[in-house]
Motif scaffolding. Structure first.
Motif, mmCIF file in Angstrom:
data_model
loop_
_atom_site.group_PDB
_atom_site.id
_atom_site.type_symbol
_atom_site.label_atom_id
_atom_site.label_comp_id
_atom_site.label_asym_id
_atom_site.label_seq_id
_atom_site.Cartn_x
_atom_site.Cartn_y
_atom_site.Cartn_z
ATOM 1 N N SER A 16 -1.687 -6.500 -4.475
ATOM 2 C CA SER A 16 -1.316 -5.338 -5.306
ATOM 3 C C SER A 16 -2.342 -4.234 -5.049
ATOM 4 O O SER A 16 -3.466 -4.523 -4.616
ATOM 5 N N PRO A 17 -1.974 -2.971 -5.314
ATOM 6 C CA PRO A 17 -2.924 -1.869 -5.101
ATOM 7 C C PRO A 17 -4.188 -2.055 -5.941
ATOM 8 O O PRO A 17 -5.295 -1.746 -5.498
ATOM 9 N N GLU A 18 -4.010 -2.580 -7.173
ATOM 10 C CA GLU A 18 -5.174 -2.775 -8.057
ATOM 11 C C GLU A 18 -6.134 -3.808 -7.457
ATOM 12 O O GLU A 18 -7.361 -3.630 -7.441
ATOM 13 N N ARG A 19 -5.572 -4.887 -6.946
ATOM 14 C CA ARG A 19 -6.413 -5.946 -6.348
ATOM 15 C C ARG A 19 -7.108 -5.420 -5.080
ATOM 16 O O ARG A 19 -8.267 -5.721 -4.830
ATOM 17 N N TRP A 20 -6.378 -4.611 -4.350
ATOM 18 C CA TRP A 20 -6.948 -4.051 -3.115
ATOM 19 C C TRP A 20 -8.126 -3.121 -3.449
ATOM 20 O O TRP A 20 -9.164 -3.147 -2.791
ATOM 21 N N SER A 21 -7.956 -2.349 -4.512
ATOM 22 C CA SER A 21 -9.061 -1.444 -4.875
ATOM 23 C C SER A 21 -10.256 -2.264 -5.381
ATOM 24 O O SER A 21 -11.421 -1.949 -5.076
ATOM 25 N N SER A 51 -5.601 -4.586 8.010
ATOM 26 C CA SER A 51 -4.225 -4.365 7.549
ATOM 27 C C SER A 51 -3.545 -5.740 7.460
ATOM 28 O O SER A 51 -4.091 -6.744 7.946
ATOM 29 N N ALA A 52 -2.330 -5.752 6.867
ATOM 30 C CA ALA A 52 -1.584 -7.019 6.775
ATOM 31 C C ALA A 52 -1.323 -7.585 8.176
ATOM 32 O O ALA A 52 -1.426 -8.797 8.399
ATOM 33 N N GLY A 112 4.235 -7.215 0.930
ATOM 34 C CA GLY A 112 3.460 -7.010 -0.297
ATOM 35 C C GLY A 112 1.962 -7.075 -0.118
ATOM 36 O O GLY A 112 1.216 -6.879 -1.080
ATOM 37 N N GLU A 115 -1.311 -5.539 0.577
ATOM 38 C CA GLU A 115 -1.848 -4.166 0.629
ATOM 39 C C GLU A 115 -2.974 -4.046 1.647
ATOM 40 O O GLU A 115 -3.197 -2.982 2.222
ATOM 41 N N GLY A 116 -3.695 -5.124 1.813
ATOM 42 C CA GLY A 116 -4.838 -5.111 2.733
ATOM 43 C C GLY A 116 -5.555 -6.441 2.647
ATOM 44 O O GLY A 116 -5.192 -7.299 1.835
#
Ligand SMILES: Cc1cc2nc3c(=O)[nH]c(=O)nc-3n(C[C@H](O)[C@H](O)[C@H](O)COP(=O)(O)OP(=O)(O)OC[C@H]3O[C@@H](n4cnc5c(N)ncnc54)[C@H](O)[C@@H]3O)c2cc1C
Length: 207
Positions: free
Chosen positions: A99-104, A124-125, A139, A141-142
């Motif tokens: 998720s974007p939150e987890r990635w940040s 990247s994925a 899904g 994000e990184g």
């Protein structure tokens, strides 16, 4: 309470898991005298026996990253130093963000880890999947790749710490259960075990 003068230690460590044996090893290696570790059953009988043995240096808390970095540094030398096989496999780790939150959050941890000199790479994925083809890329994000991470056998690691601790003069006793910590004027003045009382050196209470 009667304290026996013939049974004293400077530093008593309670519990022969990976943490207790590591503390004994590091103290004895740094020159501490009269270090005694007591374990109520046998070494590794607690949580340590169940651990998967994953070694990850990327941590959310600031003080844990340098601690883990130092662990890797110790694992790199421990087998040669003690002669005890520890099955240290420095294969690297991949941490995926779904998720974007987890990635940040992961990127924040990476910045912190890099400031402590831990090598880590943002992927990247597709780049992550190139390293581990079983990843389902949807899904993702990184990802972060940490080459210095890996896995180790927790049982053997504990035995290596114990062997190293003994090599540097620490004592380890199994089958000794601490039943009470004796407090005198708000200070710990020894412990009661199933094998007798162990007072610290020069506590002024020996008879
Ligand atoms: C299923 C599982 C998987 C895990 N996977 C990982 C992983 O992949 N990577 C990772 O880093 N961590 C992992 N962990 C966590 C890791 O196992 C623990 O953080 C670690 O083992 C804690 O070590 P310890 O020495 O503090 O505790 P313990 O190993 O529990 O040692 C405590 C010791 O104290 C002794 N003791 C207790 N009371 C007394 C007493 N009164 N007198 C004398 N001795 C006493 C016990 O017998 C025991 O041997 C995992 C844990 C579990 C359960």
């Amino acid at each position: 309470m009667t304290f026996r003068a013939d049974r004293h230690v400077h530093i008593l460590i309670i519990g022969g898991g990976v943490i207790g044996t590591s503390v004994a090893y590091h103290l004895a290696r740094d020159g501490a005298k009269d270090v005694l570790l007591v374990e109520k059953a046998m070494l590794t009988h607690g949580c340590t026996w169940h651990a998967a043995g994953l070694v990850g240096q990327l941590r959310g808390k600031r003080n844990l990253t340098p601690l883990m970095k130092n662990s890797v540094y110790v694992f790199d030398r421990l087998e040669a130093e003690t002669g005890q096989h520890i099955a240290w496999k420095k294969v690297g780790s991949l941490r995926l963000a779904g998720s974007p939150e987890r990635w940040s959050e992961i990127r924040r941890s990476m910045t912190q880890a890099k400031s402590f000199g831990v090598e880590c790479h943002s992927l990247s994925a597709d780049e992550a999947a190139a390293r581990f083809p079983y990843i389902i890329r949807d899904g993702i994000e990184g990802a972060v790749f940490i080459p210095g991470d890996g896995y180790i056998d927790p049982y053997s690691l504990t035995m290596a710490y114990a062997k190293g601790a003994r090599m540097f003069g620490a004592k380890i006793e199994e089958g000794v259960c601490v039943e009470e910590i004796v407090i005198h004027n708000r200070r710990a003045f020894g412990v009661v075990t199933n094998g007798g009382v162990i007072p610290p050196v020069n506590n002024g209470l020996q008879k």
